[in-house]
Design a protein around this motif. Sequence first.
Motif, PDB file in Angstrom:
ATOM      1  N   ALA A 167       0.880  -1.101   0.037  1.00 53.82           N
ATOM      2  CA  ALA A 167       0.116   0.294   0.422  1.00 53.82           C
ATOM      3  C   ALA A 167       0.435   1.386  -0.251  1.00 53.82           C
ATOM      4  O   ALA A 167       0.722   2.164  -0.126  1.00 53.82           O
ATOM      5  CB  ALA A 167      -0.993  -0.166   0.983  1.00 53.82           C
ATOM      6  N   TYR A 195       2.421   2.035  -3.640  1.00 50.42           N
ATOM      7  CA  TYR A 195       1.059   2.576  -4.390  1.00 50.42           C
ATOM      8  C   TYR A 195       0.459   4.069  -4.284  1.00 50.42           C
ATOM      9  O   TYR A 195       0.248   4.701  -4.735  1.00 50.42           O
ATOM     10  CB  TYR A 195      -0.344   1.690  -4.540  1.00 50.42           C
ATOM     11  N   PHE A 196       0.631   3.983  -2.658  1.00 47.47           N
ATOM     12  CA  PHE A 196       1.134   5.635  -2.147  1.00 47.47           C
ATOM     13  C   PHE A 196       1.443   6.678  -2.838  1.00 47.47           C
ATOM     14  O   PHE A 196       1.651   7.260  -3.356  1.00 47.47           O
ATOM     15  CB  PHE A 196       0.501   5.661  -0.743  1.00 47.47           C
ATOM     16  N   GLU A 197       3.383   5.922  -2.598  1.00 40.75           N
ATOM     17  CA  GLU A 197       4.105   6.943  -3.109  1.00 40.75           C
ATOM     18  C   GLU A 197       4.172   6.836  -4.657  1.00 40.75           C
ATOM     19  O   GLU A 197       3.759   8.073  -5.500  1.00 40.75           O
ATOM     20  CB  GLU A 197       5.613   6.450  -2.494  1.00 40.75           C
ATOM     21  N   THR A 210      -3.136   7.090  -4.373  1.00 38.08           N
ATOM     22  CA  THR A 210      -4.230   7.006  -3.723  1.00 38.08           C
ATOM     23  C   THR A 210      -5.370   6.190  -2.740  1.00 38.08           C
ATOM     24  O   THR A 210      -5.448   5.770  -1.362  1.00 38.08           O
ATOM     25  CB  THR A 210      -4.208   8.013  -2.550  1.00 38.08           C
ATOM     26  N   ALA A 221      -4.286   2.490  -2.621  1.00 36.26           N
ATOM     27  CA  ALA A 221      -3.837   2.128  -1.390  1.00 36.26           C
ATOM     28  C   ALA A 221      -4.594   2.272  -0.565  1.00 36.26           C
ATOM     29  O   ALA A 221      -4.615   1.785   0.717  1.00 36.26           O
ATOM     30  CB  ALA A 221      -2.273   3.621  -1.356  1.00 36.26           C
ATOM     31  N   TYR A 222      -5.424   3.215  -0.110  1.00 38.10           N
ATOM     32  CA  TYR A 222      -6.656   3.476   0.890  1.00 38.10           C
ATOM     33  C   TYR A 222      -7.511   1.776   1.183  1.00 38.10           C
ATOM     34  O   TYR A 222      -7.458   1.035   2.125  1.00 38.10           O
ATOM     35  CB  TYR A 222      -7.495   3.846   0.602  1.00 38.10           C
ATOM     36  N   CYS A 268      -4.791  -0.560   2.336  1.00 43.66           N
ATOM     37  CA  CYS A 268      -4.639  -1.175   4.210  1.00 43.66           C
ATOM     38  C   CYS A 268      -6.397  -0.982   4.203  1.00 43.66           C
ATOM     39  O   CYS A 268      -5.795  -2.240   5.898  1.00 43.66           O
ATOM     40  CB  CYS A 268      -4.414   0.528   4.242  1.00 43.66           C
ATOM     41  N   ASN A 305      -0.436   2.870   9.121  1.00 49.39           N
ATOM     42  CA  ASN A 305      -0.644   3.475   7.518  1.00 49.39           C
ATOM     43  C   ASN A 305      -1.410   3.516   6.983  1.00 49.39           C
ATOM     44  O   ASN A 305      -1.959   4.728   6.171  1.00 49.39           O
ATOM     45  CB  ASN A 305       0.183   1.782   6.408  1.00 49.39           C
ATOM     46  N   VAL A 359      -2.057   7.551   5.109  1.00 52.42           N
ATOM     47  CA  VAL A 359      -2.567   7.395   3.979  1.00 52.42           C
ATOM     48  C   VAL A 359      -4.170   8.793   4.093  1.00 52.42           C
ATOM     49  O   VAL A 359      -4.738   9.704   3.318  1.00 52.42           O
ATOM     50  CB  VAL A 359      -2.990   6.511   2.992  1.00 52.42           C
ATOM     51  N   ARG A 362      -4.335  12.107   2.563  1.00 52.59           N
ATOM     52  CA  ARG A 362      -6.206  12.684   1.827  1.00 52.59           C
ATOM     53  C   ARG A 362      -6.624  13.362   1.611  1.00 52.59           C
ATOM     54  O   ARG A 362      -7.808  13.991   1.325  1.00 52.59           O
ATOM     55  CB  ARG A 362      -6.317  10.613   0.927  1.00 52.59           C
ATOM     56  N   ARG A 419       6.559  11.282  -3.380  1.00 54.93           N
ATOM     57  CA  ARG A 419       5.206  11.570  -3.322  1.00 54.93           C
ATOM     58  C   ARG A 419       5.284  12.514  -2.257  1.00 54.93           C
ATOM     59  O   ARG A 419       4.375  13.947  -1.434  1.00 54.93           O
ATOM     60  CB  ARG A 419       3.968  10.797  -2.761  1.00 54.93           C
TER      61      ARG A 419
END
Length: 470
Positions: A231, A234-236, A240, A243-244, A247, A269, A273, A277, A423
Amino acid sequence: MTAGKENRVSSHMSRQMAADSLPMEPSASHPVPDPLALGRRVRELRQRRGLKQAELAQGRLSTAYVSRIESGQRRPERDVVEYLAERLGTTADFLLTGIGRDEMADARLRLRYAELALHSGEAVDAVRELRSLLDETPDVLSTFRREAEVLLASALEASGALDEAIHVLERLRESDSAPNPLQLSINLSRLYRESGDFARGIDVAEAAVKLADELGLSGCDDAVRLTVTLAAAYFERGDTAHAYHLCQSAIERSEAMASPQARAAAYWNASIVASRRGQAVAGVGLAERALALLGESSGGRNLARLHAELGDMLLKVEPPDVATAERVVARARKALAGEAGTVVDVARCDATLAEARLHVGDLEEAERIAAEARAAVGDSAPLLTARLEMLLGRVSAGHHDPERAREFYRSAANTLSAHATDRGTADVWYELGALLDGAGEVEAARDAYRSAAASLGLSTVRPAQVPIRL
């Protein structure tokens, strides 16, 4: 499972079945010896003590059996090895490995010293000691080489040598005797993410998640941490929403089977995120849940870091909860300033405390905290350094000194320019753009916004102006 993976698993199982059929079962303390090498050591020690084979056997063994051991034709049981060692005035471990007890003890002591150096913040010393140990005593390290290599990767990461750390872990991952493949993949994915190779970080984590599912380990601690690591990658990369989702999936899996530590990692984490966001209130709630879980089972650095993260989130809610933020961050700073944290950990706390003082208009205290933190952290953490410089610029603006504020903002821009794009960098660039815009530096603000976009992989080239025909 791929054909390559099946072959490696089959090969490993075949070796294990073969080993189980041997008279002496392999283990860290009872390694399966090379029969020829063991026989050579028995023969050399017997001759050195002036014994004949029949005298060494002494009625307990047949002379023919001793002869076959010395020629490497027989691999003796453990109790036979211990008997021979007693008769020859040595240890069973020496006959099995050729390593004396003192050599093994010295190697283990050096390994523990390197581990202590790493945990004390002396990563460079740890790297030096581990490399020396691996180069000078390869035979001695045969029973715990993998442990030394994993520790070397951690020390290289802590010293900033990410590419070298990746090389060590990739080499381990390719070997048939890789220790804890899920944990190894967690570390490797994180390293790729930190080095800016988000695609590779995602590939490594996704392959390991698939393996965990195939082995029925999807709810174990390492599998939950692996999903959280995926996650983060993916977030970086800017995904997002996914990633959420990951998580939340990790949270659902962890609630059924995982330990409090793994569940805390999932909530932690997810809170980060959500906060980034723009869902500050949700982020605070998730962070508080992580704190409660982590507090059930452990303390130390992770718990203190989470308190610091929570304090930062509390300043982002509307309205900011300054008093609570200062209280939890001050507690985190006290813990991190002790044996658990690093200079960077403490400086992050100070950045949040300076931000809190700015919220209440205490410019002098905000300036003191930020300046001391900036001096302490130096250039070791560019994003944190830029954040502190921006704080000092805001203090200067509050003192009605726009020129000094612009100097700090320009310094922050220079610091960010030398940092790899991700990010986190984009967030700081965007904040700096707003500050520069407010200071009247329109062109510099525009450059900062472009850098923010570039950090997210977005094109910053203006489209050609095409006349519109109606």
